[in-house]
Design a protein around this motif. Sequence first.
Motif, PDB file in Angstrom:
ATOM      1  N   THR A  91      -1.143  -0.089  11.460  1.00 22.14           N
ATOM      2  CA  THR A  91      -2.359   0.377  10.794  1.00 22.14           C
ATOM      3  C   THR A  91      -3.417  -0.726  10.818  1.00 22.14           C
ATOM      4  O   THR A  91      -3.120  -1.898  11.105  1.00 22.14           O
ATOM      5  N   ARG A  92      -4.609  -0.362  10.478  1.00 24.34           N
ATOM      6  CA  ARG A  92      -5.676  -1.373  10.400  1.00 24.34           C
ATOM      7  C   ARG A  92      -5.315  -2.439   9.356  1.00 24.34           C
ATOM      8  O   ARG A  92      -5.543  -3.637   9.573  1.00 24.34           O
ATOM      9  N   LEU A  93      -4.732  -2.007   8.242  1.00 24.97           N
ATOM     10  CA  LEU A  93      -4.334  -2.952   7.203  1.00 24.97           C
ATOM     11  C   LEU A  93      -3.355  -3.986   7.758  1.00 24.97           C
ATOM     12  O   LEU A  93      -3.527  -5.199   7.544  1.00 24.97           O
ATOM     13  N   ASN A  97       0.842  -1.198   0.000  1.00 25.20           N
ATOM     14  CA  ASN A  97       0.000   0.000   0.000  1.00 25.20           C
ATOM     15  C   ASN A  97       0.875   1.246   0.000  1.00 25.20           C
ATOM     16  O   ASN A  97       1.658   1.467   0.928  1.00 25.20           O
ATOM     17  N   ASP A 113       2.799  -1.682   4.325  1.00 24.99           N
ATOM     18  CA  ASP A 113       2.033  -0.438   4.364  1.00 24.99           C
ATOM     19  C   ASP A 113       3.006   0.723   4.494  1.00 24.99           C
ATOM     20  O   ASP A 113       3.799   0.779   5.442  1.00 24.99           O
ATOM     21  N   GLU A 126      -9.601   3.587   8.682  1.00 24.36           N
ATOM     22  CA  GLU A 126      -9.705   3.287   7.254  1.00 24.36           C
ATOM     23  C   GLU A 126      -8.654   2.259   6.830  1.00 24.36           C
ATOM     24  O   GLU A 126      -7.606   2.117   7.461  1.00 24.36           O
ATOM     25  N   THR A 127      -8.948   1.530   5.747  1.00 20.59           N
ATOM     26  CA  THR A 127      -8.007   0.563   5.190  1.00 20.59           C
ATOM     27  C   THR A 127      -8.218   0.492   3.682  1.00 20.59           C
ATOM     28  O   THR A 127      -9.355   0.617   3.212  1.00 20.59           O
ATOM     29  N   GLY A 174      -5.536   5.118   5.979  1.00 21.43           N
ATOM     30  CA  GLY A 174      -5.223   4.528   7.271  1.00 21.43           C
ATOM     31  C   GLY A 174      -4.272   5.352   8.114  1.00 21.43           C
ATOM     32  O   GLY A 174      -3.969   4.994   9.248  1.00 21.43           O
ATOM     33  N   GLU A 220      -5.045  -6.387  10.431  1.00 26.00           N
ATOM     34  CA  GLU A 220      -5.901  -7.411   9.836  1.00 26.00           C
ATOM     35  C   GLU A 220      -5.082  -8.403   9.011  1.00 26.00           C
ATOM     36  O   GLU A 220      -5.409  -9.600   8.963  1.00 26.00           O
TER      37      GLU A 220
END
Length: 531
Positions: free
Chosen positions: A479-481, A443, A471, A455-456, A448, A484
């Motif tokens: 981050t959320r990305l 990313n 990321d 946000e992701t 995020g 997860e």
Amino acid sequence: MGAATLTAAESSPPVTSEEGFTDGTLICTSVTAETVDAAISEINEAADLGATIVELRIDFLKDIDLSHPAPTLTSLLKACEAANVPALVTFRPAWEGGQYTGTEPERLAALKCAAAVGAQFIDVEHLAAKAFFASEGQVPPNTKVILSHHDYKETPSDTLLEAEVQEMFDAGADIAKIATTALRIEDSARMLALPGKSSGPVIALAMGEKGLPSRLLAPKFGGFLTFGALSPSKASAPGQPTVSELCQLYRLQCQSAATQVYGIVGNPVSHSRSPALHNAALAAAGLDAVYVPLLVDELSPFLHAFPSFSGFSVTVPHKLAALECAEEADPVAARIGAANTLVRQPGGGLRAFNTDWSAAISAVEAALGGGSALKGKRVIVVGAGGAGRALAFGAVERGAKVLVCNRTKEKADALAEALGSMAEAVEYADVAAGKVAGDVLMNSTSIGMHPAEEETPVSAEALSGYAVVFDAVYTPLQTRLLKEAGEKGCVTVSGLEMFVGQAAEQFGLFTGKTAPLGLMRQATLDSMHAA
């Protein structure tokens, strides 16, 4: 002198002991407490933090008897003397942005009283100068009068600024002070240039985030004084840094006309940890240099306004423009079509480099096991801006098959075409939903990033099957990305790796010295934990 010719002052700030001034640019903290006891506490705190003068904002005090102000003023001045910091007494009326709403004779009498009981400096509004000097009582010769003007709407033209400074000296000022509002960062350049155009000492500051350079670089350009708050919540003007930041992060006491200036150019830029890691590295190397945040709307006008700055880190949204604005480019940056680094050359021009790609690709390869781990892998790059171009280029260089997606499909198509047969553009929605996937997800967007941590760029369901997820966002670290992706069993690579790696390469380009990588990493982490 226009903004395009901004250069450092030819000598030290125009203050000499013979005239009763303190040599060097003063670091001032405004004491805005509502009681005398609290004000004395703030005086001591300011001195401990490194302030070299305190501004006593009498208009904030609620326990001063204005019919007989001498006892209160004497107590405050004695506290300043005990803390070994000179005092600047200000009694700001509401019509100039202050708290006082009483009568002018009472206010001006209190300022005259402050001078009579030993204040080293008093601040009088330019609009009140005539009435002040005509009022009863003389100003002792050991008290210096600052005539001030504040513009909360804009930064006027150079002609008007210079004329007002001269009018202040003509009206009896020992020191002229103008504080304006910076609508563009170029306004900071014009305010920094103002002291060098005057025959007397000048305080020239621009308010707001775009005015921050005028505060952080005042010593280099000959400003008499700059302000730092006790804490962010106690800032007495918009965009005011803390006194701790001025003293420790930006080392104002060490600045001179010879100090080299570097900075991070972006929009937004306040989240960046670049000042923390670069200033730590510059200090450790013993270099006469400082690194500052630069909130820039348009790159070309900014570069013309600050021709004496030595180099820049470039972030969103200026990485493509950085390449276009450079007189020459490193072949790698030219191939990528984006630059994150600009370095001033001996002839004055700028050379563009890209240090993003190698830092990120190295981190991803390490996560895959090292060596040429990307060769033959299927890499999904989210985003086709400057960072996305760097990541996609690096992956192709390492032998990967690259699939690029972007919310604006045309940008992904253009990047894929530029990369050649090893790249392809795909629909962003297909990647986000998991219909298109690969071995590595990278990313490059700001999705995020603080303050939008919820946000992701890709759904959690779409992350299954990736070996590595990278990321570029590093605020927050997790981050959320990445969270997860970790839950799905992917190896995750934080943007911290790319951030520190690219900055280390920049440091080498800026200074010709080897970067203290461990120190830079720790300075970044410390800065993030302190935020």
